[in-house]
Design an enzyme around this catalytic site. Sequence first.
Site, mmCIF file in Angstrom:
data_model
loop_
_atom_site.group_PDB
_atom_site.id
_atom_site.type_symbol
_atom_site.label_atom_id
_atom_site.label_comp_id
_atom_site.label_asym_id
_atom_site.label_seq_id
_atom_site.Cartn_x
_atom_site.Cartn_y
_atom_site.Cartn_z
ATOM 1 N N GLY A 242 -5.075 3.026 1.451
ATOM 2 C CA GLY A 242 -5.290 3.562 3.004
ATOM 3 C C GLY A 242 -6.038 4.872 2.789
ATOM 4 C CB ILE A 469 0.092 4.140 0.532
ATOM 5 C CG1 ILE A 469 0.286 5.389 -0.094
ATOM 6 C CG2 ILE A 469 0.728 3.894 1.863
ATOM 7 C CD1 ILE A 469 -0.542 6.347 0.670
ATOM 8 N N GLY A 470 0.622 2.433 -2.873
ATOM 9 C CA GLY A 470 0.161 2.505 -3.999
ATOM 10 C C GLY A 470 0.370 3.694 -5.060
ATOM 11 C CD GLU A 727 -3.928 13.909 1.355
ATOM 12 O OE1 GLU A 727 -4.659 13.925 2.329
ATOM 13 O OE2 GLU A 727 -2.812 14.133 1.759
#
Length: 760
Positions: A242, A469-470, A727
């Site tokens: 995503g 989300i992985g 991130e």
Amino acid sequence: MSMTEAQTTTRKQALGSPLDRADGRLKIQGLATYAIEKSLENMAYAVVVQSTIPHGRIRSMNIERARQSPGILAVYNHHSGLIIHPAKTFGQGGAAAQAFLPLQDDKVLWNGQHIALVVAETLEQATEAAALIETEYEQQAAIVHPDNPDARPETVDALTIEWGDAVPALAQAEVQIGGVYTTPREYNSPIEPHGCIAHWQDGSLTLWEPSQWVGGARQVVSEWMAIDREKVRVISPYVGGGFGCKGGIQPHSALACVAARELKRPVKLALTRPQTFTAFGGRPRTHQQLALGASRDGTLQSIVHDSWNETALNDVHKEPCNAVTPLMYASPNFLSHHKLIHLNTVNPSWMRAPGENPSAFALEVAMDELAWALKMDPLALRLKNYAEQDPQAKIPWSSRQLREAYQQGADAFGWSKRPLEPRSLREGRQLIGWGMASGTYPVRRTPGEAQIVLYADGRLEVQSSGVDIGTGTYTILAQTAADVLLVAPESITVLLGDTLLPRAPVAGGSQLANLLTGAVHKTALALRDMLITLAVSTEKSPLWQQSPAALALADGFLWLSDKPNLRVSFSELLRLSGNDKLIAHQDTFATTASEDDRNKADSTSSMMVPPTEGGVSAHSWSAIFVEVAVDEDFGTVRVKRMVGAFDSGRIYNPKLTESQWIGGMVMGIGQALLEEGAIDDRDGRITNANLADYLVAVNADIPELTTIDVGKPDYLATVLGGKAVGELGIVGVAAAISNAVWHATGKRIRDLPITQDKLL
């Protein structure tokens, strides 16, 4: 095996251990069922039709040939009366990625906007019929490019940051450098494209949706459909990537929902890969004018920063390019403005490290330029201006292992051997360059819930609506519960991604791991206390009336500490006490939190706690070191090696953390050298809206990547001491590569991506 040995063995597998991903085997065997793979009876298939002009009105749309095609159930456009109600966007404190509502009027605001929907018995029938629709437009002047004279920047007052007297201080500085730094449109491009299945039954709707935030999606769907949120269920068991673009539900899902309600049968809608470039936005174009002023010894005196990002004509996405500039270095004077430029484009959205990513690119390249102007080592310049506290908030860091990141990264890379002069290193026709940059990402926090169920057969189940989300959520939550209950993580089942489960916020802003491990840890402690209480209060238990403090547990048993043979299994204890299961439910909310507060945290962005909450400033930190080779004849750039040293606080699973850091570094290589959305300025069409022409890094582009963990548990940042991971890895990578390219060639590239035409 003794109980002590069992405890020791189990602890080796629990939190902090490099366990393989619990869902990894399912995925490589093709057994993990993604949202759009759900099989339902009587499924219909929908195909979206998109506009081919950037601005205007639909004069007419011939849909009769499509309606008469075999298998067609419905063709919808703005005349069909499909009512979709407005939903609050992120900027309004809601969860919708866009304010845009498809098929509500004849206006066209960008090339690629949804203007019709075809639903058929099969995907092939819907695709063929969609191609038969003919649309005539009344075109209007479009603002496609930020350079258009009609594109007027809109100042965002909330993003103006100022202290000291920056402009005069810059003018008086002994050394001044500055420039314009730009990044192009960049697209998330996950392997799993967007798609969904909507099923309307008896006034309620179930949506299978690849989502980073099922609670937010449920809220938006309830607003779109004007029904109670309790009548909406969103399911997202696995997500095939995503990077932000699945953080908020997108308008195509609204079309699937209203079509399912109209047709009274399940509707599957899958966007094609080209449609994913215009159905929602990636990172917008950014433009930064940045100037640094310093004394001759390298001490920063002033930072002046003016930036903008593009956004939609009637919508807002903020990509705050001053996210990093006020944080990274100590400067007595600072001024920064950030603006928005509204264009005929789909609204941009989150993409890995929104704001921090472009901000660090400009600042870290500018710092490299300043180092060269001072004839100073770039690392020495950064250490010279090391910020001992948050320069903007004027409060201490919760922790900052950035010096350690610099030192260990530099040592592993061999930075001390770097010659100061550019074009000093060579291997045949290859010019070799070394560059470095700093990175940071804030610790964002939203409260949430968790539940653990112990069944009579001894099974343990951790439950949360948070998603994987992985990144490894399934794995670390099992490890967290195992850490408290002293059982093997493999014996714990984790259920995620369903709004029927306990509430959790978005898997974005690198917050979910810290939130959910905290909630699960608290819940596991509660279950542990429940088991001990049950063991000493159940008359038939062998531990009846023993002191709770004298009990221990591990490997599915409770026993008396000084008499290990006096024990009872979890399952036997439930049988003896007459319970078919035990349920522990805890949360990380304040004790005064209302039910409305809990719903807001689950479904809106309004409950997210900023990194400066609590009197300290909580951030993760990194130092990136890169070696590149630039072909002297052809201008091709290859990254030869990269070292990243990271401070993400306590690491819950080193293997998964390293994977996230490496993923960010790989994405940073793509950003630096390959990724660029190409827009036809005549009509706003994305000319490389496919994975053949929109280039991302592949295995052949990636060299040896080394990651170093320099973090320490930071209990001022989060309950269990972790900080942001996912991130952080991308922040600063493009700048480090750009700086290495300059060191190799002597040419300064301030506009991403760094391509041959800019070097030759």
